[in-house]
Enzyme design. Sequence first.
Site, PDB file in Angstrom:
ATOM      1  CG  MET A   1      38.025 -54.832 -32.754  1.00 46.18           C
ATOM      2  SD  MET A   1      37.340 -53.570 -33.690  1.00 46.18           S
ATOM      3  CE  MET A   1      37.787 -54.242 -35.399  1.00 46.18           C
TER       4      MET A   1
ATOM      5  N   GLY B   1      44.300 -66.449 -36.706  1.00 46.78           N
ATOM      6  CA  GLY B   1      45.551 -65.111 -36.468  1.00 46.78           C
ATOM      7  C   GLY B   1      45.416 -64.621 -34.992  1.00 46.78           C
ATOM      8  CG  HIS B   2      41.691 -62.937 -33.489  1.00 56.94           C
ATOM      9  ND1 HIS B   2      40.984 -63.336 -34.283  1.00 56.94           N
ATOM     10  CD2 HIS B   2      42.003 -61.665 -33.436  1.00 56.94           C
ATOM     11  CE1 HIS B   2      40.315 -62.182 -34.988  1.00 56.94           C
ATOM     12  NE2 HIS B   2      40.951 -61.262 -34.360  1.00 56.94           N
TER      13      HIS B   2
ATOM     14  CB  SER C   1      40.808 -60.493 -42.381  1.00 60.84           C
ATOM     15  OG  SER C   1      39.784 -59.541 -42.226  1.00 60.84           O
TER      16      SER C   1
HETATM   17  P1  PAJ Z   1      41.085 -57.407 -34.572  1.00 61.36           P
HETATM   18  O1  PAJ Z   1      41.154 -57.004 -36.091  1.00 61.36           O
HETATM   19  O2  PAJ Z   1      40.150 -58.247 -34.005  1.00 61.36           O
HETATM   20  O3  PAJ Z   1      42.641 -58.025 -34.466  1.00 61.36           O
HETATM   21  C1  PAJ Z   1      43.003 -58.193 -33.285  1.00 61.36           C
HETATM   22  C2  PAJ Z   1      44.653 -58.514 -33.386  1.00 61.36           C
HETATM   23  O4  PAJ Z   1      44.683 -59.965 -34.370  1.00 61.36           O
HETATM   24  C3  PAJ Z   1      45.355 -57.544 -33.952  1.00 61.36           C
HETATM   25  O5  PAJ Z   1      46.660 -57.196 -33.552  1.00 61.36           O
HETATM   26  C4  PAJ Z   1      45.622 -58.034 -35.432  1.00 61.36           C
HETATM   27  O6  PAJ Z   1      46.825 -57.679 -36.079  1.00 61.36           O
HETATM   28  C5  PAJ Z   1      45.614 -59.482 -35.228  1.00 61.36           C
HETATM   29  N1  PAJ Z   1      45.424 -60.245 -36.479  1.00 61.36           N
HETATM   30  C6  PAJ Z   1      44.274 -60.191 -37.380  1.00 61.36           C
HETATM   31  N2  PAJ Z   1      44.454 -60.886 -38.252  1.00 61.36           N
HETATM   32  C7  PAJ Z   1      45.615 -61.643 -38.175  1.00 61.36           C
HETATM   33  C8  PAJ Z   1      46.298 -62.772 -38.773  1.00 61.36           C
HETATM   34  N3  PAJ Z   1      45.915 -63.172 -40.029  1.00 61.36           N
HETATM   35  N4  PAJ Z   1      47.667 -63.105 -38.502  1.00 61.36           N
HETATM   36  C9  PAJ Z   1      48.091 -62.525 -37.400  1.00 61.36           C
HETATM   37  N5  PAJ Z   1      47.515 -61.571 -36.796  1.00 61.36           N
HETATM   38  C10 PAJ Z   1      46.072 -61.359 -37.054  1.00 61.36           C
HETATM   39  O7  PAJ Z   1      42.980 -54.942 -34.626  1.00 61.36           O
HETATM   40  C11 PAJ Z   1      41.983 -54.931 -34.133  1.00 61.36           C
HETATM   41  O8  PAJ Z   1      41.207 -55.907 -33.836  1.00 61.36           O
HETATM   42  C12 PAJ Z   1      41.666 -53.529 -33.125  1.00 61.36           C
HETATM   43  O9  PAJ Z   1      41.968 -52.447 -34.348  1.00 61.36           O
HETATM   44  C13 PAJ Z   1      42.131 -53.519 -31.864  1.00 61.36           C
HETATM   45  C14 PAJ Z   1      43.588 -53.478 -31.810  1.00 61.36           C
HETATM   46  C15 PAJ Z   1      41.787 -54.541 -31.191  1.00 61.36           C
HETATM   47  C16 PAJ Z   1      41.649 -52.190 -31.137  1.00 61.36           C
HETATM   48  O10 PAJ Z   1      40.326 -52.046 -31.309  1.00 61.36           O
END
Ligand code: PAJ
Length: 286
Positions: free
Chosen positions: A30, A36-37, A185
């Site tokens: 998103m 993380g991403h 996050s």
């Molecule tokens: P979003 O919150 O942008 O997260 C996208 C991806 O990044 C997700 O798979 C989430 O688990 C991962 N992610 C976020 N923070 C993380 C961290 N600290 N360590 C590892 N991975 C992390 O999750 C979503 O978006 C939405 O629900 C989506 C799947 C895109 C559907 O709209």
Amino acid sequence: MIITDTINQTRETIAQPRREGKTIGIVPTMGALHEGHFSLIRRCRAECDFVVVSIFVNPTQFAPDEDLDKYPGNFEADCRACRDLGVDLIFAPPTAEMYQRENLTWINVEKITDHLCGTSRPDHFRGVCTIVAKLFNIIQPDIAWFGQKDAQQLAVIRRMVADLNMPVDVRSCPTVRETDGLALSSRNDYLNPEQHRQGLCLNQALCRGRELVADGTTDTNIIIEAMRLIIEKQPDAGIDYISIVDNDLLQPIAAIDRPALVALAVRIGPARLIDNIIVEPPAKTV
Ligand code: PAJ
């Protein structure tokens, strides 16, 4: 790197690498991208020939009283980061492209959504599954990456893919944290420094839980109470849930007698933070 915002353009762009027999990977996001991403994108880059990142703040996974309108985003910075990471295609559609008419078709994964975030966000996973299924149908990836940070989302998507025979290999990456332990996050942007400090209680509580299990405690009520004490020390922390569930169907368990997910959601000021760890039952001594 190509940037598309329509479904047709996206399908046309991906047709070429697919014809060449390249493996297509997707990291759905998103936006407001952080380390993380990036960890997911790096894995995707390492394991796939053609890397797609979707950036779409999906309205159907937000309840009316949630933060859809103020969800953070910086498209330019996200594009720069993706280019640096070697992404081939960013798919960033407007809402009207993804939802072209009143949406009447939803994907509901039962049972796995009954507890944890499913309790306070009843339609959340319906929105997540529906948008992820749409992305899978548009991109038709071979492999898709999700973070363990959103453990329930990962479990729900794995189950959707299995139950609906979607030809996608779902892979996960561990949670990336700040050096102080706070799980990264996009919603951490909502925290001021004092709230950030208080937010460290989530990881501290999880570490305490892990320590108790390592010391031989298996009664989940005892572990949850010890974690609760740590969270309640923070003046601005409001507990949504602290739960220990089996790591398959995410049902509450009384004892750690199999791999378990220890998960919590805590409101700190304007942000609702989630975090989790997986613990294994203590090794039996013979
Ligand atoms: P979003 O919150 O942008 O997260 C996208 C991806 O990044 C997700 O798979 C989430 O688990 C991962 N992610 C976020 N923070 C993380 C961290 N600290 N360590 C590892 N991975 C992390 O999750 C979503 O978006 C939405 O629900 C989506 C799947 C895109 C559907 O709209």
